[in-house]
Design an enzyme around this catalytic site. Structure first.
Site, PDB file in Angstrom:
ATOM      1  CB  CYS A  80      -0.656   2.788   3.823  1.00 49.87           C
ATOM      2  SG  CYS A  80      -2.011   2.079   3.161  1.00 49.87           S
ATOM      3  CG  ASP A  81       3.130   1.343   4.332  1.00 48.97           C
ATOM      4  OD1 ASP A  81       2.720   1.832   5.560  1.00 48.97           O
ATOM      5  OD2 ASP A  81       3.045  -0.048   3.981  1.00 48.97           O
ATOM      6  CB  CYS A 122      -0.799  -0.158   1.222  1.00 47.27           C
ATOM      7  SG  CYS A 122      -1.879   1.514   1.290  1.00 47.27           S
TER       8      CYS A 122
END
Ligand code: NAP
Length: 331
Positions: A135-136, A132
């Site tokens: 997200c990261d 992701c």
């Protein structure tokens, strides 16, 4: 408590179903899973959902859908389904906390990330291995990262990562992407992105966290070349598999585990395939009468938020019609 409709899943398909069934005055419960909202909760900007010309953040879009469903009376529980009994009416759905009964059900459990299954991958998830980028990506400021895959997801991940990383290398197992033209163009034009074609990851290596990958490439002379590349992170974007394990043996699934939609000719069971479809056929019904399916858990072709929402609407309208028919026939 007996519900008219039990909906399993709270992505665009499940929430759209909830909006429609609640507005049809059907008592509706969505069993949302432990983390509600589905895959859009893991994305940033959604640019192709109609009605948002400037784009909208995935989690915000889901919040809005949830609010809309709740406004019309949908109940939502953040519980995980542990088992279903579709063998008799009313249907029973068990969660880790409770048990619910419904006259009908809509399965909208979506799909999950596929992983490479190479040595080192599992060990380093969260320590340099991710699925992701939205997200990261932030953790890879001024770092070198790899994205694996050749579809739209891989293109999207790579583009997100360019906002933080120094260099993004897409590793693809073939010599051609399958992503849409517009996404391919954006990637190929981007100065921070390069591509390693005909290349496989065979191992992810590291110590406390990822430090590199072992690659296997087919060169222009069709020879296999192995090399190790130093990187700080690897983003796997090779597709998804349907969340259908709890339905094994309960609903008909295809070879890849997607739930089958069985066109249901209730009005005329003796209908031949060449005959015109009767008014009351149910496109989204599964192999069990009264259990319907919507979204990525059955759709391996389009997998878009907007198509999932469309399928959710279709399933809800069909549930409404099917329940009406049940009442008419005194069932
Ligand atoms: P996908 O289209 O199925 O692409 C998966 C990619 O991963 C393919 O290029 C495939 O290679 C590669 N792959 C699969 N298994 C692999 C393995 N074990 N090792 C190495 N590579 C592997 O999946 P997706 O990109 O997640 O997209 C799914 C659907 O969602 C598509 O319809 C896509 O258009 C849509 N989508 C749309 C958007 C958007 O419009 N913004 C964003 C994301 C996704 P091969 O090409 O060799 O098969």
């Amino acid at each position: 408590m007996l519900y008219d409709v039990l909906i399993i899943g709270s992505g665009p398909a499940g929430l759209t179903s909830g909006i429609y069934t609640s507005r049809a005055a059907l008592k509706t419960l969505i069993i949302a899973g432990k983390t509600w909202g589905g895959q859009l909760m893991l994305t940033t900007e959604v640019e192709n959902y109609p009605g948002f010309p400037e784009g909208i953040l995935g989690p915000e879009l889901m919040e809005r859908m949830k609010k809309q469903a709740v406004r019309f009376g949908t109940e939502i529980r953040d519980e995980q389904v542990t088992g279903v009994d579709f063998s008799r009416q009313p249907f029973t759905i068990k969660t880790e906390r409770s048990e619910y009964q419904g006259k009908s059900a809509i399965v909208a459990t979506g799909a999950d990330t596929l992983w490479l299954n190479v040595p080192g991958e599992k060990q380093f998830i969260g320590k340099g291995v991710s699925s992701c980028a939205p997200c990261d990506a932030f953790f890879y400021k001024n770092k070198n990262v790899i994205v694996v895959g050749g579809g739209d997801s891989a293109m999207e991940e790579a583009l997100v990562l360019t906002k933080f990383a120094t260099k993004v290398t897409i590793v693809h197992r073939r010599g051609k992407f399958r992503a849409s033209k517009i996404m391919q163009d954006r990637v190929m034009k981007h100065p921070k992105i390069d591509v390693l074609w005909n290349t496989k990851i065979v191992e992810i290596v590291g110590d406390q966290k990822v430090t590199g990958v072992r690659l296997q490439t087919v060169n222009s002379k069709q020879q296999i070349v192995k090399e190790t590349k130093q990187i700080d992170g690897i983003f796997v974007a090779i597709g998804h598999s349907p969340n259908s394990i709890i339905f094994e043996g309960k609903l008909a699934l295809d070879q890849k585990g997607f739930i089958k939609r069985i066109m249901n000719y209730l009005a005329k069971p003796d209908l031949a395939p060449q005959d015109e479809l009767p008014a009351s056929h149910f496109r989204s019904m599964t192999s069990v009468e009264g259990v319907f399916v919507a979204g990525d858990v059955h759709d391996h072709q389009y997998k878009q938020a907007v198509t999932a929402a469309g399928y959710g609407c279709e399933a809800a309208l069909e549930v409404e019609k099917w329940l009406e028919e049940q009442n008419e026939h005194g069932k």
